[in-house]
Design a protein around this motif. Structure first.
Motif, short mmCIF file in Angstrom:
data_model
loop_
_atom_site.label_atom_id
_atom_site.label_comp_id
_atom_site.label_asym_id
_atom_site.label_seq_id
_atom_site.Cartn_x
_atom_site.Cartn_y
_atom_site.Cartn_z
N THR A 30 0.83 -1.21 0.00
CA THR A 30 0.00 0.00 0.00
C THR A 30 0.86 1.25 0.00
OG1 THR A 30 -1.71 -1.19 1.22
CG2 THR A 30 -1.84 1.22 1.21
N ALA A 31 1.92 1.25 0.83
CA ALA A 31 2.80 2.42 0.89
C ALA A 31 3.49 2.66 -0.45
CB ALA A 31 3.84 2.21 2.00
N LEU A 32 3.98 1.60 -1.10
CA LEU A 32 4.66 1.73 -2.38
C LEU A 32 3.73 2.29 -3.45
CD1 LEU A 32 7.25 1.27 -3.96
CD2 LEU A 32 6.53 -1.09 -4.37
N ALA A 33 2.48 1.84 -3.46
CA ALA A 33 1.51 2.37 -4.42
C ALA A 33 1.23 3.85 -4.16
CB ALA A 33 0.21 1.55 -4.34
N ASP A 34 1.12 4.23 -2.90
CA ASP A 34 0.88 5.65 -2.58
C ASP A 34 2.06 6.51 -2.99
OD1 ASP A 34 -1.53 4.95 -1.51
OD2 ASP A 34 -0.84 4.95 0.59
N PHE A 35 3.29 6.03 -2.77
CA PHE A 35 4.47 6.82 -3.12
C PHE A 35 4.56 7.04 -4.63
CE2 PHE A 35 6.59 4.92 0.87
CZ PHE A 35 6.01 5.89 1.66
N ARG A 36 4.20 6.04 -5.41
CA ARG A 36 4.28 6.18 -6.87
C ARG A 36 3.21 7.11 -7.41
NH1 ARG A 36 5.90 -0.13 -8.06
NH2 ARG A 36 8.17 0.22 -7.91
N LYS A 37 2.13 7.27 -6.64
CA LYS A 37 1.12 8.25 -7.04
C LYS A 37 1.57 9.67 -6.70
CE LYS A 37 -3.00 5.32 -6.67
NZ LYS A 37 -4.30 5.11 -5.94
N SER A 38 2.11 9.84 -5.51
CA SER A 38 2.48 11.20 -5.06
C SER A 38 3.82 11.66 -5.61
CB SER A 38 2.52 11.23 -3.53
OG SER A 38 3.56 10.41 -3.03
N ARG A 39 4.79 10.71 -5.77
CA ARG A 39 6.16 11.03 -6.23
C ARG A 39 6.77 12.17 -5.38
NH1 ARG A 39 7.57 9.06 -11.23
NH2 ARG A 39 9.02 10.79 -11.59
N ASP A 40 6.43 12.16 -4.09
CA ASP A 40 6.95 13.17 -3.16
C ASP A 40 8.04 12.53 -2.31
OD1 ASP A 40 7.47 15.15 -1.34
OD2 ASP A 40 5.44 15.26 -0.51
N PRO A 41 9.30 13.02 -2.43
CA PRO A 41 10.39 12.41 -1.64
C PRO A 41 10.23 12.57 -0.14
CG PRO A 41 11.12 14.43 -2.69
CD PRO A 41 9.78 14.13 -3.28
N GLU A 42 9.39 13.54 0.30
CA GLU A 42 9.18 13.75 1.73
C GLU A 42 7.99 12.96 2.29
OE1 GLU A 42 11.28 15.45 3.54
OE2 GLU A 42 12.47 15.98 1.77
N ASP A 43 7.34 12.21 1.42
CA ASP A 43 6.14 11.48 1.84
C ASP A 43 6.52 10.35 2.80
OD1 ASP A 43 3.56 10.77 2.07
OD2 ASP A 43 3.28 10.06 0.01
N VAL A 44 5.69 10.14 3.83
CA VAL A 44 5.91 9.10 4.83
C VAL A 44 4.57 8.45 5.14
CG1 VAL A 44 6.59 8.60 7.20
CG2 VAL A 44 7.94 10.20 5.86
N VAL A 45 4.56 7.12 5.26
CA VAL A 45 3.36 6.38 5.66
C VAL A 45 3.65 5.71 7.00
CG1 VAL A 45 1.79 4.50 5.10
CG2 VAL A 45 2.59 6.03 3.30
N ILE A 46 2.72 5.90 7.95
CA ILE A 46 2.89 5.35 9.29
C ILE A 46 1.70 4.45 9.61
CG2 ILE A 46 3.11 5.88 11.76
CD1 ILE A 46 4.35 8.54 10.97
N GLY A 47 1.96 3.30 10.17
CA GLY A 47 0.90 2.38 10.57
C GLY A 47 1.16 1.80 11.95
N TYR A 48 0.06 1.46 12.65
CA TYR A 48 0.16 0.89 13.99
C TYR A 48 -0.49 -0.49 13.99
CZ TYR A 48 1.23 5.62 15.60
OH TYR A 48 1.80 6.86 15.79
N ALA A 49 0.06 -1.36 14.80
CA ALA A 49 -0.49 -2.71 14.94
C ALA A 49 -0.21 -3.20 16.36
CB ALA A 49 0.12 -3.66 13.91
N GLY A 50 -0.72 -4.37 16.69
CA GLY A 50 -0.49 -4.91 18.03
C GLY A 50 -1.79 -5.13 18.78
N SER A 51 -1.67 -5.77 19.95
CA SER A 51 -2.82 -6.07 20.78
C SER A 51 -2.93 -5.05 21.90
CB SER A 51 -2.68 -7.48 21.37
OG SER A 51 -1.58 -7.53 22.28
#
Length: 520
Positions: free
Chosen positions: A141-162
């Motif tokens: 998902t992150a790779l697809a978003d980066f190729r759409k935005s082509r923004d070198p400053e773009d960052v994707v953050i996700g949380y997981a866990g119990s």
């Protein structure tokens, strides 16, 4: 509407008082939620800490790769020699890893066998002879978003866990630079030969895990505090419930007054009339709780004559005669100011004093300390700035014990001699401080047959004449001597006559209270 809501609230609290088990259950449930709140805050702190660590690590690795590409690989490529940048540097003499290979192997070094930190440098377009990278759903998902935005400053953050552990994932794009485009488009194993500047080659992914339960014992002092606070809260709640039960029983005795108030409220036709009626009700309640003539005349060894006149509809002066078996206690006090707030505080003092006379300590000092504690609690609840001077006289055979701070006490002996007793060192204003025990003292005074004690508030000594002169203590003493008589009521009438003659047409600015007590 507001009155209906108030009645509903009152009924709610009365229901709790009558069901202590339900009340205790609510308190315990409230205390039990405290650790849950701490745990949720710990999770939030953990999320913020993990995000900060991941972002910092992501920036650091990106800078390392950029530095390596510019200052190592670029310099080698611009000066060909025995050192060759290649992804197969292990099998190439004099070979050094290219930035991508460096990043991939750096992830293996950083992650290793540790379970809390992982670093991956991955792409969905690996070199032909390299093993395919298994991208997670988050990475895809992150790779697809980066190729759409082509923004070198773009960052994707996700949380997981119990509920008991947290994990943060952060991904940033790996962009194609000039050197990268030239190398990849000409490399025989490159999966793609039409790269352009700014294309997203892959992603840099960092995963940091943290078990929250492992940090729980770090809050041991806070948890111990909660346990202690819970125990104290339960004890205080029990005490408050016990006191609420007692006051509930006292309120039942005011049913007749409440009925009268309800009748007055039904007659209101406008807001101004309602306000006037409420003040009148307060005045009538205040007058209702004053000692009756039967109470004043029902003490075997004492003759008591009393007068009280408020400056407003509701006054702030207090006096009462409390008798329980052979114990007789007479109190007099003056609330700061006058009006409705002062009158309410006066009623508080009267109610508390009656309750303490019935169930409280008999020692004069402890009586005042307990009364002050209850008054301070009510003052905090009502958020008023009022307080009062207050003295009590405990009568026994041929003597009286004086306690508390108020105006000077006048003792008129049977032979006509006047003695003035200062009370400034016997107490402390009631309602100013919760702990007044160090300031409370008592003084025993002889009080034989024929002797009289005159009690008054500052409304007497500070009454003004039309030309602005105060009545003062000296005039009061002279008037008491002049009207010395074998009846307390005659002394009271004479002193009041002199006082009213002094005031004449001047407006009365303060409540006036005067008591004459004669030992029969």
């Amino acid at each position: 509407m507001q009155q209906i809501k108030r009645r509903r609230v009152d009924r709610f609290w009365l229901t709790l008082i009558e069901r202590p088990a339900v009340f205790l259950l609510l308190v315990v449930a409230g205390l039990a939620l405290l650790p849950v709140a701490v745990w949720l805050d710990l999770r939030a702190i953990s999320d913020a800490s993990l995000q900060s660590q991941a972002v910092d690590l992501d920036h650091a690795i990106s800078k390392i790769r950029t530095y390596y590409a510019r200052n190592v690989v670029a310099r080698v490529l611009s000066n060909p020699g025995t050192v060759t940048p290649t992804h197969e540097y292990h099998d190439t003499p004099g070979g050094i890893p290219i930035p991508a290979t460096l990043s991939i192997e750096l992830g293996e070094v950083i992650g290793g066998n540790a379970g809390n930190l992982k670093y991956r440098f991955v792409s969905d377009l690996p070199f032909k002879e390299r093993q395919s990278h298994d991208l997670s759903t988050f990475e895809q998902t992150a790779l697809a978003d980066f190729r759409k935005s082509r923004d070198p400053e773009d960052v994707v953050i996700g949380y997981a866990g119990s509920f008991f552990d947290r994990k943060i994932q952060i991904a940033s794009p790996v962009m194609m630079g000039e050197a990268c485009v030239s190398c990849h488009n000409s490399h025989p194993q490159s999966p793609k030969t039409d790269w352009t500047l700014g294309d997203v080659r892959g992603i840099q992914a960092i995963t940091i895990s943290q078990p929250i339960a492992a940090n729980l014992w770090s809050f041991k002092f806070l948890l111990l505090y909660f346990a202690g606070a819970g125990a104290v809260g339960a004890a205080v709640t029990g005490l408050q419930w016990h006191q609420a039960t007692r006051f509930h029983k006292m309120n039942i005795n005011l049913g007749q007054a409440n009925t009268e108030i309800a009748k007055l409220n039904e007659q209101l036709t406008s807001e101004n009339l309602r306000l006037g009626a409420e003040i009148e009700v307060a005045r009538r309640i205040q007058m209702m709780v004053l000692p009756t003539k039967d109470e004043l005349g029902g003490i075997h060894e004492l003759e008591i004559a009393a007068f009280m006149e408020p400056a407003d509809e509701v006054g702030g002066d207090y006096y009462d005669v409390l008798q329980l078996d052979d114990r007789v206690k007479i109190g007099i006090g003056d609330v700061t100011g006058h009006g409705l707030e002062s009158g309410v505080l006066m009623l508080m003092v009267q109610s508390i004093a009656v309750a303490l006379q019935e169930r409280g300590p008999s020692d004069p000092r402890q009586f005042l300390v307990a009364l002050n504690t209850a008054v301070c609690r009510n003052i905090k609840r009502t958020k008023t700035d009022k307080h009062l001077t207050l003295s009590f006289l405990d009568f026994e055979a041929n003597k009286v014990t004086l306690s508390g701070q108020h105006e000077e006490l006048i003792i008129l002996k049977e032979n006509g001699h006047c003695e003035i007793v200062d009370t400034v060192d016997l107490g402390f204003p009631i309602g100013l401080d919760e702990d007044i025990e160090p300031f409370i003292k008592t003084r025993e005074l002889p009080f034989g047959p024929g002797d009289m004690i005159i009690l008054y508030t500052d409304g007497v000594t500070e009454a003004e004449s039309p030309d602005g002169q105060l009545y003062g203590l000296d005039r009061l003493v002279d008037s008491v001597r002049k009207h010395h008589a074998p009846k307390a009521s005659r002394v009271l009438e004479g002193v009041l006559g002199d006082l009213k003659a002094h005031i004449s047409t001047q407006t009365v600015h303060d409540d006036i209270t005067l008591l004459v007590i004669r030992h029969k």
